[in-house]
Design a protein around this motif. Sequence first.
Motif, short mmCIF file in Angstrom:
data_model
loop_
_atom_site.label_atom_id
_atom_site.label_comp_id
_atom_site.label_asym_id
_atom_site.label_seq_id
_atom_site.Cartn_x
_atom_site.Cartn_y
_atom_site.Cartn_z
N GLY A 46 15.95 -39.95 54.48
CA GLY A 46 14.74 -39.21 54.15
C GLY A 46 15.05 -37.89 53.48
O GLY A 46 14.47 -37.54 52.45
N LEU A 47 15.99 -37.15 54.04
CA LEU A 47 16.41 -35.88 53.45
C LEU A 47 17.11 -36.10 52.12
O LEU A 47 16.88 -35.38 51.15
N CYS A 48 17.97 -37.06 52.08
CA CYS A 48 18.77 -37.35 50.89
C CYS A 48 17.87 -37.66 49.70
O CYS A 48 18.13 -37.23 48.58
N TYR A 49 16.84 -38.41 49.94
CA TYR A 49 15.93 -38.82 48.88
C TYR A 49 15.07 -37.66 48.38
O TYR A 49 14.81 -37.52 47.20
N LEU A 50 14.65 -36.78 49.30
CA LEU A 50 13.69 -35.74 48.97
C LEU A 50 14.27 -34.51 48.30
O LEU A 50 13.64 -33.93 47.42
N SER A 51 15.44 -34.07 48.73
CA SER A 51 15.94 -32.80 48.21
C SER A 51 17.45 -32.69 48.41
O SER A 51 18.04 -33.45 49.18
N PRO A 52 18.06 -31.72 47.75
CA PRO A 52 19.48 -31.47 47.97
C PRO A 52 19.71 -31.03 49.42
O PRO A 52 18.98 -30.17 49.93
N TYR A 53 20.69 -31.64 50.05
CA TYR A 53 21.00 -31.24 51.42
C TYR A 53 22.46 -31.52 51.71
O TYR A 53 23.13 -32.27 51.01
N ALA A 54 22.94 -30.88 52.76
CA ALA A 54 24.31 -31.09 53.24
C ALA A 54 24.33 -30.73 54.72
O ALA A 54 23.37 -30.15 55.25
N LEU A 55 25.40 -31.08 55.36
CA LEU A 55 25.63 -30.65 56.74
C LEU A 55 26.68 -29.56 56.72
O LEU A 55 27.71 -29.69 56.07
N VAL A 56 26.41 -28.48 57.42
CA VAL A 56 27.38 -27.40 57.57
C VAL A 56 27.68 -27.29 59.06
O VAL A 56 26.80 -26.95 59.84
N ASN A 57 28.91 -27.63 59.40
CA ASN A 57 29.31 -27.68 60.81
C ASN A 57 28.31 -28.48 61.64
O ASN A 57 27.94 -28.09 62.74
N GLY A 58 27.87 -29.59 61.06
CA GLY A 58 26.98 -30.51 61.76
C GLY A 58 25.51 -30.17 61.69
O GLY A 58 24.67 -30.94 62.14
N GLU A 59 25.16 -29.04 61.10
CA GLU A 59 23.76 -28.60 61.00
C GLU A 59 23.22 -28.89 59.61
O GLU A 59 23.84 -28.53 58.60
N SER A 60 22.07 -29.52 59.54
CA SER A 60 21.45 -29.86 58.26
C SER A 60 20.98 -28.60 57.54
O SER A 60 20.33 -27.73 58.13
N VAL A 61 21.32 -28.52 56.25
CA VAL A 61 20.92 -27.40 55.40
C VAL A 61 20.30 -28.00 54.15
O VAL A 61 20.88 -28.92 53.55
N GLU A 62 19.14 -27.49 53.75
CA GLU A 62 18.41 -28.04 52.60
C GLU A 62 18.07 -26.93 51.61
O GLU A 62 18.05 -25.76 51.96
#
Length: 85
Positions: A46-62
């Motif tokens: 869901g996140l991947c499709y909608l906007s740029p995102y990554a995990l930083v030390n396991g926390e989702s950042v968008e």
Amino acid sequence: MEEILLRAIIEYCTHNTAHGTEEIMDKLRQLPDCEVYEYGCLTSCGLCYLSPYALVNGESVEGETAEALYNQIMIKIQEIRLIED
């Protein structure tokens, strides 16, 4: 006492590169206190499709854009650096 270097572990999904995340991950790879890992999937479709995102030390950042994501990741990295000091 041994000094412990805290590193930012950044993970991103190859399917999210359509949002331009690959370029910012290349920039982050240049930072000495970051480790960047690319995965085929982070199971956050869901996140991947909608906007740029990554995990930083396991926390989702968008971010709304790849550059906004980069800025949000840099904020997280600064937080990690502050903990270290």
